[in-house]
Design an enzyme around this catalytic site. Sequence first.
Site, PDB file in Angstrom:
ATOM      1  N   LYS A  78      82.057 -39.872  61.867  1.00 25.76           N
ATOM      2  CA  LYS A  78      83.331 -39.690  62.551  1.00 25.76           C
ATOM      3  C   LYS A  78      82.991 -39.119  63.939  1.00 25.76           C
ATOM      4  O   LYS A  78      82.702 -37.936  64.095  1.00 25.76           O
ATOM      5  CB  LYS A  78      84.231 -38.713  61.775  1.00 25.76           C
ATOM      6  CG  LYS A  78      85.595 -38.551  62.396  1.00 25.76           C
ATOM      7  CD  LYS A  78      85.706 -37.138  62.934  1.00 25.76           C
ATOM      8  CE  LYS A  78      86.921 -36.898  63.762  1.00 25.76           C
ATOM      9  NZ  LYS A  78      86.830 -37.408  65.133  1.00 25.76           N
ATOM     10  N   GLU A  91      75.901 -27.300  63.515  1.00 30.16           N
ATOM     11  CA  GLU A  91      75.450 -26.960  64.871  1.00 30.16           C
ATOM     12  C   GLU A  91      76.689 -26.585  65.649  1.00 30.16           C
ATOM     13  O   GLU A  91      77.516 -27.446  65.947  1.00 30.16           O
ATOM     14  CB  GLU A  91      74.759 -28.174  65.511  1.00 30.16           C
ATOM     15  CG  GLU A  91      73.501 -28.630  64.792  1.00 30.16           C
ATOM     16  CD  GLU A  91      72.411 -27.587  64.807  1.00 30.16           C
ATOM     17  OE1 GLU A  91      72.411 -26.701  65.687  1.00 30.16           O
ATOM     18  OE2 GLU A  91      71.551 -27.635  63.916  1.00 30.16           O
ATOM     19  N   CYS A 114      76.398 -26.964  74.531  1.00 31.94           N
ATOM     20  CA  CYS A 114      76.285 -25.775  73.678  1.00 31.94           C
ATOM     21  C   CYS A 114      75.227 -24.816  74.194  1.00 31.94           C
ATOM     22  O   CYS A 114      75.269 -23.623  73.918  1.00 31.94           O
ATOM     23  CB  CYS A 114      75.974 -26.196  72.249  1.00 31.94           C
ATOM     24  SG  CYS A 114      74.510 -27.215  72.113  1.00 31.94           S
ATOM     25  N   GLU A 130      82.814 -18.717  74.183  1.00 35.76           N
ATOM     26  CA  GLU A 130      82.103 -19.866  74.745  1.00 35.76           C
ATOM     27  C   GLU A 130      83.003 -20.508  75.805  1.00 35.76           C
ATOM     28  O   GLU A 130      84.063 -21.042  75.470  1.00 35.76           O
ATOM     29  CB  GLU A 130      81.807 -20.884  73.629  1.00 35.76           C
ATOM     30  CG  GLU A 130      81.082 -22.108  74.142  1.00 35.76           C
ATOM     31  CD  GLU A 130      80.796 -23.131  73.045  1.00 35.76           C
ATOM     32  OE1 GLU A 130      81.678 -23.376  72.201  1.00 35.76           O
ATOM     33  OE2 GLU A 130      79.685 -23.694  73.058  1.00 35.76           O
TER      34      GLU A 130
HETATM   35  P1  NAD Z   1      85.370 -29.674  68.140  1.00 36.06           P
HETATM   36  O1  NAD Z   1      84.935 -28.624  67.204  1.00 36.06           O
HETATM   37  O2  NAD Z   1      86.735 -29.609  68.703  1.00 36.06           O
HETATM   38  O3  NAD Z   1      85.239 -31.130  67.479  1.00 36.06           O
HETATM   39  C1  NAD Z   1      84.016 -31.578  66.944  1.00 36.06           C
HETATM   40  C2  NAD Z   1      84.302 -32.696  65.953  1.00 36.06           C
HETATM   41  O4  NAD Z   1      84.992 -32.149  64.831  1.00 36.06           O
HETATM   42  C3  NAD Z   1      85.205 -33.798  66.513  1.00 36.06           C
HETATM   43  O5  NAD Z   1      84.759 -35.048  66.057  1.00 36.06           O
HETATM   44  C4  NAD Z   1      86.554 -33.456  65.903  1.00 36.06           C
HETATM   45  O6  NAD Z   1      87.425 -34.554  65.799  1.00 36.06           O
HETATM   46  C5  NAD Z   1      86.134 -32.943  64.542  1.00 36.06           C
HETATM   47  N1  NAD Z   1      87.127 -32.127  63.844  1.00 36.06           N
HETATM   48  C6  NAD Z   1      88.152 -31.418  64.373  1.00 36.06           C
HETATM   49  N2  NAD Z   1      88.847 -30.806  63.397  1.00 36.06           N
HETATM   50  C7  NAD Z   1      88.252 -31.126  62.230  1.00 36.06           C
HETATM   51  C8  NAD Z   1      88.507 -30.796  60.865  1.00 36.06           C
HETATM   52  N3  NAD Z   1      89.510 -30.014  60.512  1.00 36.06           N
HETATM   53  N4  NAD Z   1      87.672 -31.294  59.925  1.00 36.06           N
HETATM   54  C9  NAD Z   1      86.629 -32.068  60.268  1.00 36.06           C
HETATM   55  N5  NAD Z   1      86.355 -32.426  61.536  1.00 36.06           N
HETATM   56  C10 NAD Z   1      87.147 -31.956  62.515  1.00 36.06           C
HETATM   57  O7  NAD Z   1      84.266 -29.698  69.302  1.00 36.06           O
HETATM   58  P2  NAD Z   1      84.298 -30.466  70.682  1.00 36.06           P
HETATM   59  O8  NAD Z   1      85.343 -29.840  71.553  1.00 36.06           O
HETATM   60  O9  NAD Z   1      84.306 -31.926  70.475  1.00 36.06           O
HETATM   61  O10 NAD Z   1      82.829 -30.093  71.216  1.00 36.06           O
HETATM   62  C11 NAD Z   1      82.543 -28.882  71.804  1.00 36.06           C
HETATM   63  C12 NAD Z   1      81.926 -27.906  70.835  1.00 36.06           C
HETATM   64  O11 NAD Z   1      80.782 -28.477  70.205  1.00 36.06           O
HETATM   65  C13 NAD Z   1      81.416 -26.678  71.563  1.00 36.06           C
HETATM   66  O12 NAD Z   1      81.754 -25.529  70.824  1.00 36.06           O
HETATM   67  C14 NAD Z   1      79.911 -26.869  71.590  1.00 36.06           C
HETATM   68  O13 NAD Z   1      79.161 -25.700  71.712  1.00 36.06           O
HETATM   69  C15 NAD Z   1      79.685 -27.557  70.290  1.00 36.06           C
HETATM   70  N6  NAD Z   1      78.401 -28.249  70.321  1.00 36.06           N
HETATM   71  C16 NAD Z   1      77.340 -27.728  69.612  1.00 36.06           C
HETATM   72  C17 NAD Z   1      76.089 -28.339  69.685  1.00 36.06           C
HETATM   73  C18 NAD Z   1      74.925 -27.800  68.906  1.00 36.06           C
HETATM   74  O14 NAD Z   1      74.017 -28.581  68.644  1.00 36.06           O
HETATM   75  N7  NAD Z   1      74.893 -26.534  68.534  1.00 36.06           N
HETATM   76  C19 NAD Z   1      75.913 -29.470  70.461  1.00 36.06           C
HETATM   77  C20 NAD Z   1      77.005 -29.961  71.179  1.00 36.06           C
HETATM   78  C21 NAD Z   1      78.249 -29.346  71.091  1.00 36.06           C
END
Ligand code: NAD
Length: 483
Positions: A183, A256, A290, A384
């Site tokens: 997804k 992550e 991140c 963040e």
């Molecule tokens: P997000 O948490 O809003 O969304 C991430 C994914 O989760 C999306 O595909 C979203 O549709 C899905 N999602 C949302 N609600 C959900 C639920 N209830 N159940 C299952 N899936 C759900 O993150 P974002 O805004 O897309 O990305 C930014 C975040 O990602 C930042 O916090 C960043 O630090 C983190 N990130 C971490 C890493 C790492 O490797 N540590 C790498 C890149 C980004």
Amino acid sequence: MSEFSAVWTPPGGAFWAGSWRPPAVPLEVRDPENGTVVGTVSDCSAADVDVAVRGVALSVIEGEAWPLWQRREALARAAALLGERSDHFASLISREGCKPVREAGREAKRAVETVRLSAEQAHCLEGSTLPFGDTPRSGGRVGWYTREPVGVIGAITPYNDPLNLVAHKLGPALIGGNGVVLKPAEQTPLTALAFVELLLEAGVPAGRLAVLPGRGATVGAALVSHPLVDMVSFTGGYATGDAVARTAGAKKTLMELGGNGAVIVLPDADVERAAQAVVDGAFGAAGQNCLSVQRVYAAPEVADLLLDLVVAGAERLVVGSKSDPVTDIGPLVDEAAAERVEAWVSQAVEAGATVRAGGKRDGTFHWPTVLTDVPAGSRVLTEEVFGPVVSIQPFGSVDAAVAEVNGSDYGLQAGVFTRDIDSALDVAHRLRVGAVMINDTGDFRIDAMPFGGSKHSGVGREGVPFAVEAMTEPKIIAIHRAG
Ligand code: NAD
């Protein structure tokens, strides 16, 4: 190149049970720079997830065997194809995402590496014989263990690295012999669809893969809670990760999550080098990373020089259209994100912070911003930011700087700049983070290293070899000889 090539039309809005599916309910993908529609994919439903997961589970459990050599060959072919098409992928990443085309090109090349490393892990999927002879209870037995696939992996990815983070899930899952239901982020599904199309062309069996664009609350939640999903590999924000963990319950998870990256600059550091690394680490991908550098704690002897150099570096960056090869800083993912970053900067300023560079927003664009005098407790320090904002402050002592870094809820990666190896190692040992980079910021990663953090930054480790380990499990076979 000053303009993007024509918009790419995916072969379907989603893919499951071996077929591309036209969008029953369309989900428009918009360029965050100007809101134009760059594609339409499926806004999948929980019912779609159920059919897709069942299909992949059937393929893994009852489908044709997919031996390791075939997995290795398919992924090696995928890496080669990705290399040949890296311009196309760079254009897709940039078009639907936030990265200027030059930066998107770097992600496309890195993803080649991730897929290549995944293929190479075929040689590491080994087991061992077991020392049954070491106990009198096991007389007459011999045995060994092998690494077996976990089963069906539910992979959920964020928008900020639309290709490489997908590759970090699909590559290890597939070489490990699993099936995967992906997804992708709702903002960046086109790159994911193109990558799945490429994997199928490279020889990944159609039944082993599914990709379902859609909303987190429907597709994501249905995937995490599905009883036939054996493991959830999630990358995203802490709050979402926490919700995913609650829904997943006792299911295996790899998380992550976010960070608010810190750097310590000691008095003997090469300040020019540190400043350039801070500029690169704080403002790359407009801070939507991140590993982004958000907090800098500098020795008082070097803090002023460091600040001047970081401000000069921030002001040199070109904010502009992603399609222009001279652009360094593109948009944030949407206007709400840019407004949030602006609001957090304003809150810090109202509490006493000073804006030394940037501090400006226009639509989805936020200029690279350098803050000083930021009061403790400001959101730009404690949370963040996920935007182009860095705070620089002098520290009272090295102990105090270490305490500031460790005082965060996050603990992904950190950097320390010094020419003294003893000081570097002392600080490195005391920081509660997943990795400490010496004479680099925490914004450095190779795709083979164990990657992840402590506290709110995650659970477990990705990085190709480590993800393969997480996505496989030891299975023992023992023989009790007759007589
Ligand atoms: P997000 O948490 O809003 O969304 C991430 C994914 O989760 C999306 O595909 C979203 O549709 C899905 N999602 C949302 N609600 C959900 C639920 N209830 N159940 C299952 N899936 C759900 O993150 P974002 O805004 O897309 O990305 C930014 C975040 O990602 C930042 O916090 C960043 O630090 C983190 N990130 C971490 C890493 C790492 O490797 N540590 C790498 C890149 C980004």
